[in-house]
Design an enzyme around this catalytic site. Structure first.
Site, PDB file in Angstrom:
ATOM      1  N   ASN A  22      -8.247  44.346 -10.004  1.00  0.00           N
ATOM      2  CA  ASN A  22      -7.512  43.082 -10.135  1.00  0.00           C
ATOM      3  C   ASN A  22      -7.387  42.699 -11.602  1.00  0.00           C
ATOM      4  O   ASN A  22      -8.386  42.549 -12.303  1.00  0.00           O
ATOM      5  CB  ASN A  22      -8.255  41.966  -9.394  1.00  0.00           C
ATOM      6  N   TYR A  82       2.225  47.402   0.559  1.00  0.00           N
ATOM      7  CA  TYR A  82       2.125  47.643  -0.886  1.00  0.00           C
ATOM      8  C   TYR A  82       1.230  48.840  -1.169  1.00  0.00           C
ATOM      9  O   TYR A  82       1.549  49.701  -1.991  1.00  0.00           O
ATOM     10  CB  TYR A  82       1.574  46.396  -1.582  1.00  0.00           C
ATOM     11  N   GLY A 111       6.183  42.068 -17.845  1.00  0.00           N
ATOM     12  CA  GLY A 111       5.176  41.639 -16.879  1.00  0.00           C
ATOM     13  C   GLY A 111       3.770  41.661 -17.451  1.00  0.00           C
ATOM     14  O   GLY A 111       3.547  42.014 -18.617  1.00  0.00           O
ATOM     15  N   LEU A 112       2.819  41.292 -16.618  1.00  0.00           N
ATOM     16  CA  LEU A 112       1.417  41.244 -17.019  1.00  0.00           C
ATOM     17  C   LEU A 112       0.948  42.584 -17.562  1.00  0.00           C
ATOM     18  O   LEU A 112       0.362  42.669 -18.648  1.00  0.00           O
ATOM     19  CB  LEU A 112       0.558  40.834 -15.820  1.00  0.00           C
ATOM     20  N   LEU A 167       1.170  53.352 -12.785  1.00  0.00           N
ATOM     21  CA  LEU A 167       0.152  52.343 -12.505  1.00  0.00           C
ATOM     22  C   LEU A 167       0.220  51.900 -11.063  1.00  0.00           C
ATOM     23  O   LEU A 167       1.263  51.441 -10.582  1.00  0.00           O
ATOM     24  CB  LEU A 167       0.316  51.142 -13.432  1.00  0.00           C
ATOM     25  N   PRO A 180      -5.707  50.429 -11.576  1.00  0.00           N
ATOM     26  CA  PRO A 180      -6.473  49.302 -12.121  1.00  0.00           C
ATOM     27  C   PRO A 180      -6.990  48.395 -11.016  1.00  0.00           C
ATOM     28  O   PRO A 180      -6.367  48.248  -9.962  1.00  0.00           O
ATOM     29  CB  PRO A 180      -5.461  48.562 -12.996  1.00  0.00           C
ATOM     30  N   GLY A 207       8.959  47.599 -16.932  1.00  0.00           N
ATOM     31  CA  GLY A 207       8.215  46.384 -16.621  1.00  0.00           C
ATOM     32  C   GLY A 207       7.536  45.812 -17.848  1.00  0.00           C
ATOM     33  O   GLY A 207       6.437  45.262 -17.763  1.00  0.00           O
TER      34      GLY A 207
END
Length: 361
Positions: free
Chosen positions: A166, A137, A14-15, A106, A164, A11
């Site tokens: 938000n 989720y 991604g962010l 994560l 983590p 990933g």
């Protein structure tokens, strides 16, 4: 880890993954491996096995996930549980079979119960029901952290699970249907500002870069305005879901990445186990680590901060017929603090940075 160690970041575009990749690169790690979704579908177990066979990574960061905000979680419930379970099964399984030295998984603080005592410590996991809107989720992420914990206990692996709060930051997802609250709000307020200033060309340019429902800015003005209105974006006002009362905590993604790299370099599962489980206990659980700020603000306060940052002069309206989601979910990051790391970027500075990034990109 050695600077030449092969590190696979799942990933990496991604962010979360891009922020971790950036921190690793800045610290001098030279053997980073990443694959885009078109290059490697993590839902395909055979393809993931072939990738691990060929690359033989020594360390793995599992930052790939199917994610989204409250609207996406409500619409794509099956996708959220199926895709995330499949990704985790494939990557964690192949990491074990290929003797990966350390894996960082994560998750998200949405794993905690809807009515969890605040701020939320790691040991409130599975003590009461989850928030319904993101239950699929959350269940997938709980399975992932338990998989890491169970592999450690049965096979002696060194897998660390972090949760983590938000996140927001560079390379965030600004899709109006699927993004999280903060990036979606920045885009909505920006587009409302463009409409307020009658700058339809800026709206068209934005839609060309990031189409909404297939609309890329080529339709007439009324069609575009009607589409944006569907998402609460108007010249004279911005309409947001819920009451604005829920409290939320936000963490700058590069702060999160710095915490992850710190844990990769300095902390093993055994360190976390010792501080998480009472001495002599036969039950080893809740060895995951919260990553957060321990600070919060209401959705209304966040909206007002973004409106002020963007410079929008229209009204702010909340639609209380729409769901709020969990009313409060503040992390207790004391375990992470005890391990030697704390955040550096406050929300006011972070919102300004992200808005500037959005304008440039």
């Amino acid at each position: 880890m050695k600077r030449e160690s092969k590190i696979y970041v799942a990933g990496h575009r991604g962010l979360v993954g891009s922020a971790i990749w950036k921190i690793l690169s800045e610290k001098g790690y030279t053997n980073l491996v990443g694959r885009t979704h078109s290059e490697l579908d993590l839902l395909d177990g055979a393809a993931v096995k072939q990738f691990f066979d060929e690359e033989q990574p020594e360390y793995v960061v599992l930052a790939a996930a199917f994610v989204g905000g409250i609207m996406a979680n409500s619409i794509y419930r099956a996708d959220f549980i199926y895709k995330n379970l499949q990704i985790q099964q494939n990557v964690i399984g192949e990491s074990y079979r290929h003797n990966v030295k350390k894996l960082l998984f994560l998750g998200s603080t949405c794993i905690y119960p809807r009515e969890a005592p605040q701020p939320m410590k790691e040991d409130v996991l599975l003590t009461s029901p989850l928030e319904y809107t993101n239950e699929p989720y959350a269940l997938a992420k709980i399975a992932g952290l338990k998989m890491c914990e169970s592999f450690n206990l049965q096979y002696g692996t060194n897998y660390i699970a972090v949760m983590p709060t938000n996140l927001y930051g560079p390379n965030d997802n600004f899709d109006l249907e699927k993004s999280h609250v903060l990036p979606a709000m920045i885009r909505k307020v920006y587009l409302a500002k463009c409409l307020y200033e009658n700058n339809i060309q800026a709206v068209r340019a934005d839609l060309e870069k990031r189409p909404v429902e297939g609309e890329c800015g080529k339709s007439n003005d009324e069609v575009i305005k009607a589409l944006l209105g569907k998402y609460g974006i108007f010249a004279d006002r911005i309409e947001l879901w819920g009451t604005g009362a829920p409290l939320r905590e936000f963490l700058w993604s590069e702060d999160m990445a710095a915490a992850c790299v710190y844990l990769l370099e300095n902390i093993d599962f055994e360190d976390v186990r010792k501080m998480s489980v009472p001495e002599g206990s036969k039950e080893i659980r809740n060895c995951h680590i919260n990553i957060g700020t321990g600070k919060e603000l209401t959705i209304r306060q966040l909206a007002e901060l973004i409106i002020s940052t963007v410079g929008y002069n229209g009204r702010l309206v909340f639609d209380s017929t729409k769901p709020d989601g969990t009313m409060r979910k503040l992390t207790d990051p004391s375990k992470l603090h005890a391990l030697g790391w704390e955040h550096t970027v406050e929300i006011e500075d972070g919102v300004k940075r992200l808005y500037e990034w959005y304008l440039i990109n």
